[in-house]
Motif scaffolding. Structure first.
Motif, mmCIF file in Angstrom:
data_model
loop_
_atom_site.group_PDB
_atom_site.id
_atom_site.type_symbol
_atom_site.label_atom_id
_atom_site.label_comp_id
_atom_site.label_asym_id
_atom_site.label_seq_id
_atom_site.Cartn_x
_atom_site.Cartn_y
_atom_site.Cartn_z
ATOM 1 N N MET A 69 0.821 -1.536 -0.164
ATOM 2 C CA MET A 69 0.103 0.509 0.039
ATOM 3 C C MET A 69 0.493 1.499 -0.208
ATOM 4 N N SER A 70 0.975 2.438 -0.894
ATOM 5 C CA SER A 70 1.468 3.250 -0.556
ATOM 6 C C SER A 70 0.573 3.936 -0.003
ATOM 7 N N TYR A 71 1.839 5.755 0.093
ATOM 8 C CA TYR A 71 1.883 6.471 1.686
ATOM 9 C C TYR A 71 0.329 6.935 1.163
ATOM 10 N N GLU A 72 0.398 7.096 0.080
ATOM 11 C CA GLU A 72 -0.831 8.177 -0.691
ATOM 12 C C GLU A 72 -2.593 7.623 -0.060
ATOM 13 N N GLU A 73 -3.181 6.200 -0.720
ATOM 14 C CA GLU A 73 -3.321 5.309 0.151
ATOM 15 C C GLU A 73 -4.330 5.464 1.664
ATOM 16 N N CYS A 74 -2.885 5.526 2.000
ATOM 17 C CA CYS A 74 -3.104 5.843 3.674
ATOM 18 C C CYS A 74 -3.101 6.807 4.599
ATOM 19 N N ILE A 75 -2.693 7.818 2.973
ATOM 20 C CA ILE A 75 -3.082 8.869 3.798
ATOM 21 C C ILE A 75 -4.344 9.338 4.050
ATOM 22 N N LYS A 76 -4.850 8.960 2.393
ATOM 23 C CA LYS A 76 -6.349 9.229 2.556
ATOM 24 C C LYS A 76 -7.782 8.718 3.193
ATOM 25 N N ALA A 77 -6.697 7.542 4.067
ATOM 26 C CA ALA A 77 -7.893 6.718 4.538
ATOM 27 C C ALA A 77 -8.292 7.675 6.355
ATOM 28 N N CYS A 78 -6.398 7.818 6.978
ATOM 29 C CA CYS A 78 -6.080 8.865 7.852
ATOM 30 C C CYS A 78 -7.031 9.522 7.967
ATOM 31 N N GLN A 79 -7.195 10.737 6.666
ATOM 32 C CA GLN A 79 -7.931 12.127 6.353
ATOM 33 C C GLN A 79 -9.768 11.840 6.654
ATOM 34 N N GLU A 80 -10.261 10.555 6.065
ATOM 35 C CA GLU A 80 -11.205 10.277 6.321
ATOM 36 C C GLU A 80 -11.277 10.045 7.548
ATOM 37 N N CYS A 81 -10.985 8.991 8.496
ATOM 38 C CA CYS A 81 -11.720 8.797 9.640
ATOM 39 C C CYS A 81 -11.823 10.097 10.386
ATOM 40 N N LEU A 82 -9.881 10.931 10.580
ATOM 41 C CA LEU A 82 -10.032 12.487 11.034
ATOM 42 C C LEU A 82 -10.791 12.845 11.107
ATOM 43 N N GLU A 83 -12.128 12.883 9.677
ATOM 44 C CA GLU A 83 -13.077 13.925 9.147
ATOM 45 C C GLU A 83 -14.440 13.086 10.474
ATOM 46 N N VAL A 84 -14.379 11.670 9.821
ATOM 47 C CA VAL A 84 -15.286 11.201 10.336
ATOM 48 C C VAL A 84 -15.288 11.111 12.441
ATOM 49 N N CYS A 85 -14.026 11.177 12.472
ATOM 50 C CA CYS A 85 -14.171 10.930 14.208
ATOM 51 C C CYS A 85 -14.452 12.347 14.968
ATOM 52 N N ASN A 86 -14.173 13.626 14.140
ATOM 53 C CA ASN A 86 -14.675 15.248 14.836
ATOM 54 C C ASN A 86 -15.335 14.810 13.930
ATOM 55 N N ASN A 87 -16.459 14.751 13.570
ATOM 56 C CA ASN A 87 -18.288 14.268 13.023
ATOM 57 C C ASN A 87 -18.630 13.365 14.463
ATOM 58 N N CYS A 88 -18.167 12.345 14.724
ATOM 59 C CA CYS A 88 -18.794 11.744 16.297
ATOM 60 C C CYS A 88 -18.284 12.065 16.822
ATOM 61 N N PHE A 89 -17.031 12.946 17.255
ATOM 62 C CA PHE A 89 -17.403 13.466 18.525
ATOM 63 C C PHE A 89 -17.862 15.082 19.463
ATOM 64 N N GLN A 90 -18.123 15.837 17.596
ATOM 65 C CA GLN A 90 -19.443 16.437 17.862
ATOM 66 C C GLN A 90 -20.636 15.897 17.660
ATOM 67 N N ALA A 91 -20.962 14.864 17.122
ATOM 68 C CA ALA A 91 -22.858 14.309 17.551
ATOM 69 C C ALA A 91 -22.214 13.537 18.451
ATOM 70 N N CYS A 92 -21.292 12.788 19.305
ATOM 71 C CA CYS A 92 -21.027 12.399 20.796
ATOM 72 C C CYS A 92 -22.256 13.763 21.664
ATOM 73 N N LEU A 93 -21.586 15.176 21.682
ATOM 74 C CA LEU A 93 -21.992 15.519 22.549
ATOM 75 C C LEU A 93 -22.771 15.987 22.629
ATOM 76 N N ASN A 94 -23.645 16.624 21.276
ATOM 77 C CA ASN A 94 -24.724 16.439 21.761
ATOM 78 C C ASN A 94 -26.412 15.360 21.772
ATOM 79 N N GLU A 95 -25.863 14.845 22.113
ATOM 80 C CA GLU A 95 -26.827 13.102 22.756
ATOM 81 C C GLU A 95 -26.923 13.730 23.932
#
Length: 106
Positions: free
Chosen positions: A1-27
């Motif tokens: 696997m290339s850095y590019e693919e891993c970077i993309k997965a990490c960036q997506e995970c970062l965004e989704v975790c931040n969304n989850c974090f925000q949404a959890c605070l509103n639960e």
């Protein structure tokens, strides 16, 4: 696997975790979400750091990505305990990121 693919997965995970974090605070039962909120933050931070490490070709990239995979797995496990849609999406993104990190360092 290339850095590019891993970077993309990490960036997506970062965004989704931040969304989850925000949404959890509103639960309604935010106290029940404390573990999820904590791991969302840890996971977003390590994903961000892993992206930085890969883009600058850090000599510690394997260790950082290994830690990233471990934190992503813990976050996925915690999020999977909850029925909220944002938690399900987060668990999926975390598993995908952990897998990408593991493949990249293999």
């Amino acid at each position: 696997m290339s850095y590019e693919e891993c970077i993309k997965a990490c960036q997506e995970c970062l965004e989704v975790c931040n969304n989850c974090f925000q949404a959890c605070l509103n639960e309604e039962h935010v106290k029940m979400m404390a573990g999820c909120i904590r791991l969302d933050r840890e996971c977003a931070d390590i994903c961000s750091y892993a992206v930085q490490a890969m883009t600058r070709n850090s000599p510690f990239v394997k260790e950082i990505c290994d830690l990233c995979a471990r934190i992503c797995e813990d976050c996925a496990e915690e999020c999977a305990k909850h029925d909220h849609e944002h938690c399900k999406r987060c668990a999926e993104a975390c598993r995908k990121c952990a897998e990408a990190c593991r493949q990249m360092i293999a």
